[in-house]
Design a protein around this motif. Structure first.
Motif, PDB file in Angstrom:
ATOM      1  N   GLY A  88      16.555  32.162-101.471  1.00  0.00           N
ATOM      2  CA  GLY A  88      15.992  32.315-102.808  1.00  0.00           C
ATOM      3  C   GLY A  88      16.556  31.276-103.766  1.00  0.00           C
ATOM      4  N   VAL A  89      15.820  31.037-104.838  1.00  0.00           N
ATOM      5  CA  VAL A  89      16.267  30.102-105.873  1.00  0.00           C
ATOM      6  C   VAL A  89      16.036  30.732-107.239  1.00  0.00           C
ATOM      7  N   SER A  90      16.782  30.239-108.212  1.00  0.00           N
ATOM      8  CA  SER A  90      16.618  30.686-109.598  1.00  0.00           C
ATOM      9  C   SER A  90      16.538  29.470-110.498  1.00  0.00           C
ATOM     10  N   ARG A  91      15.567  29.489-111.400  1.00  0.00           N
ATOM     11  CA  ARG A  91      15.401  28.417-112.373  1.00  0.00           C
ATOM     12  C   ARG A  91      15.330  29.050-113.758  1.00  0.00           C
ATOM     13  N   ASP A  92      16.251  28.702-114.618  1.00  0.00           N
ATOM     14  CA  ASP A  92      16.293  29.284-115.956  1.00  0.00           C
ATOM     15  C   ASP A  92      15.203  28.703-116.846  1.00  0.00           C
ATOM     16  N   GLY A  93      14.721  29.543-117.751  1.00  0.00           N
ATOM     17  CA  GLY A  93      13.754  29.056-118.725  1.00  0.00           C
ATOM     18  C   GLY A  93      12.916  30.176-119.310  1.00  0.00           C
ATOM     19  N   VAL A  95       9.626  31.856-121.057  1.00  0.00           N
ATOM     20  CA  VAL A  95       8.255  31.709-120.566  1.00  0.00           C
ATOM     21  C   VAL A  95       7.487  30.586-121.266  1.00  0.00           C
ATOM     22  N   ASP A  96       7.819  30.291-122.502  1.00  0.00           N
ATOM     23  CA  ASP A  96       7.089  29.232-123.202  1.00  0.00           C
ATOM     24  C   ASP A  96       7.664  27.842-122.949  1.00  0.00           C
ATOM     25  N   ARG A  97       8.769  27.799-122.174  1.00  0.00           N
ATOM     26  CA  ARG A  97       9.397  26.506-121.909  1.00  0.00           C
ATOM     27  C   ARG A  97       9.648  26.251-120.427  1.00  0.00           C
ATOM     28  N   LEU A  98       9.368  27.221-119.605  1.00  0.00           N
ATOM     29  CA  LEU A  98       9.639  27.091-118.171  1.00  0.00           C
ATOM     30  C   LEU A  98       8.663  26.100-117.544  1.00  0.00           C
ATOM     31  N   PRO A  99       9.146  25.021-116.941  1.00  0.00           N
ATOM     32  CA  PRO A  99       8.240  24.055-116.309  1.00  0.00           C
ATOM     33  C   PRO A  99       7.452  24.710-115.169  1.00  0.00           C
ATOM     34  N   VAL A 100       6.197  24.323-115.042  1.00  0.00           N
ATOM     35  CA  VAL A 100       5.354  24.872-113.988  1.00  0.00           C
ATOM     36  C   VAL A 100       5.980  24.619-112.621  1.00  0.00           C
ATOM     37  N   ALA A 101       6.578  23.464-112.424  1.00  0.00           N
ATOM     38  CA  ALA A 101       7.193  23.148-111.131  1.00  0.00           C
ATOM     39  C   ALA A 101       8.319  24.117-110.797  1.00  0.00           C
ATOM     40  N   TRP A 103       8.560  27.257-111.942  1.00  0.00           N
ATOM     41  CA  TRP A 103       7.902  28.533-111.644  1.00  0.00           C
ATOM     42  C   TRP A 103       7.395  28.539-110.198  1.00  0.00           C
ATOM     43  N   GLN A 104       6.706  27.481-109.824  1.00  0.00           N
ATOM     44  CA  GLN A 104       6.142  27.416-108.473  1.00  0.00           C
ATOM     45  C   GLN A 104       7.230  27.379-107.412  1.00  0.00           C
ATOM     46  N   ASP A 105       8.351  26.750-107.717  1.00  0.00           N
ATOM     47  CA  ASP A 105       9.468  26.706-106.773  1.00  0.00           C
ATOM     48  C   ASP A 105       9.987  28.112-106.503  1.00  0.00           C
ATOM     49  N   MET A 106      10.115  28.916-107.542  1.00  0.00           N
ATOM     50  CA  MET A 106      10.591  30.295-107.368  1.00  0.00           C
ATOM     51  C   MET A 106       9.574  31.143-106.607  1.00  0.00           C
ATOM     52  N   SER A 138      17.051  41.784-105.911  1.00  0.00           N
ATOM     53  CA  SER A 138      18.087  41.664-106.935  1.00  0.00           C
ATOM     54  C   SER A 138      17.947  42.833-107.901  1.00  0.00           C
ATOM     55  N   SER A 139      19.055  43.222-108.498  1.00  0.00           N
ATOM     56  CA  SER A 139      18.983  44.238-109.553  1.00  0.00           C
ATOM     57  C   SER A 139      18.120  43.766-110.711  1.00  0.00           C
ATOM     58  N   MET A 140      17.928  42.455-110.845  1.00  0.00           N
ATOM     59  CA  MET A 140      17.090  41.920-111.917  1.00  0.00           C
ATOM     60  C   MET A 140      15.607  42.134-111.652  1.00  0.00           C
ATOM     61  N   ALA A 141      15.252  42.657-110.495  1.00  0.00           N
ATOM     62  CA  ALA A 141      13.851  42.987-110.235  1.00  0.00           C
ATOM     63  C   ALA A 141      13.365  44.109-111.138  1.00  0.00           C
ATOM     64  N   THR A 142      14.282  44.911-111.641  1.00  0.00           N
ATOM     65  CA  THR A 142      13.907  46.073-112.453  1.00  0.00           C
ATOM     66  C   THR A 142      14.553  46.054-113.837  1.00  0.00           C
ATOM     67  N   ARG A 143      15.116  44.924-114.223  1.00  0.00           N
ATOM     68  CA  ARG A 143      15.774  44.818-115.515  1.00  0.00           C
ATOM     69  C   ARG A 143      15.343  43.529-116.219  1.00  0.00           C
ATOM     70  N   VAL A 144      15.200  43.599-117.509  1.00  0.00           N
ATOM     71  CA  VAL A 144      14.763  42.441-118.282  1.00  0.00           C
ATOM     72  C   VAL A 144      15.952  41.525-118.544  1.00  0.00           C
ATOM     73  N   ALA A 145      15.784  40.251-118.208  1.00  0.00           N
ATOM     74  CA  ALA A 145      16.816  39.253-118.491  1.00  0.00           C
ATOM     75  C   ALA A 145      16.139  38.071-119.183  1.00  0.00           C
ATOM     76  N   ILE A 146      16.496  37.819-120.406  1.00  0.00           N
ATOM     77  CA  ILE A 146      15.889  36.727-121.168  1.00  0.00           C
ATOM     78  C   ILE A 146      16.170  35.397-120.478  1.00  0.00           C
ATOM     79  N   GLY A 147      15.113  34.612-120.317  1.00  0.00           N
ATOM     80  CA  GLY A 147      15.251  33.319-119.672  1.00  0.00           C
ATOM     81  C   GLY A 147      15.150  33.362-118.164  1.00  0.00           C
ATOM     82  N   ALA A 148      14.843  34.534-117.608  1.00  0.00           N
ATOM     83  CA  ALA A 148      14.780  34.669-116.151  1.00  0.00           C
ATOM     84  C   ALA A 148      13.461  35.298-115.705  1.00  0.00           C
TER      85      ALA A 148
END
Length: 246
Positions: A88-93, A95-101, A103-106, A138-148
């Protein structure tokens, strides 16, 4: 030796949680294929059980690469009993600034990768007679994390994919469950715990007051692959020490 005689394929198995799971599976007697894009210091893992562990390069976003991985695992060890879809990979950002590339990588790594590995492994797991799939969420599957948003969304999708797969594959003798770690002192979690400013905010959300150890999550992965979980199917097992999240 709860996994004696079993063969496990672990994606993302050369470092972080994947490596910890590989080491615990070897301790429990399994044959292990550590699959990842890069070997890193995998020789240390191979030396733990000469003849019972192998590194195979893989790109989980490629159908051809994943199919070749499963075929090589079968050629080396005679079959596959356990799949741990951990890459798995994580890319911070935001929603209004996350590069499409990014998003697609994740999406392609975290979600499509799980799908491709599952599809390629099913025929081999069915022949096992006691096939197990452990999808790492991940526990973040059910929790809101800003930028993730991308990471949270793909891990939530992995958990639903797990539940549907569990129903579809049960008649074929394959159990499918998900392991959802909280904040660990390994892999992505190490970046968080290593940043004093960010960690000072997050550590108050842990009931036990500390991050989890990779070995503690790996123990849960042994349970999900072993005989004690023979009636556990479609379950998401959180290992987070009591994670409080507002």
């Amino acid at each position: 030796m709860r996994l004696s005689g079993k063969t496990a394929v672990i994606t993302g198995g050369s470092r972080g949680l994947g490596r910890a799971i590989a080491e615990r599976y070897l301790q429990e007697g399994a044959r292990v294929v550590c699959a990842a894009r890069n070997p890193y210091d995998i020789k240390e893992v191979l030396d733990l059980a000469p003849g019972r562990c192998a590194y195979v390069p893989v790109d989980v976003t490629s159908d051809e690469s994943v199919t070749a991985l499963m075929d090589e695992a079968v050629e080396r060890f005679g079959g596959i009993d356990i799949l741990v879809a951990n890459a798995g990979v994580s890319r911070d950002g935001r929603v209004d600034r996350l590069p499409v590339a990014d998003w697609q990588d994740m999406v392609t790594t975290n979600l499509t990768g799980v799908f491709l590995c599952t599809r390629a492994a099913v025929p081999h797991l069915e022949r096992s007679g006691a096939g197990r799939i452990v999808n790492v969420s991940s526990s973040m599957a059910t929790r809101v994390a800003i930028g993730a948003a991308g990471y949270c969304a793909t891990k939530a999708a992995v958990e639903m994919f797990t539940k549907v797969s569990a129903i579809e594959l049960a008649p074929r003798g394959i159990l499918v469950n998900s392991l959802a770690p909280g904040i660990l002192d390994e892999g992505m979690g190490r970046q968080l715990t290593g940043n004093d400013r960010i960690w000072s905010r997050y550590k108050t959300r842990l009931a036990l007051g500390r991050p989890g150890h990779a070995d503690e999550a790996a123990d849960a992965a042994v349970f999900l692959a072993g005989p004690e979980s023979c009636y556990v199917n479609g379950h998401v097992l959180e290992v987070n020490g009591g994670l409080l999240w507002s």
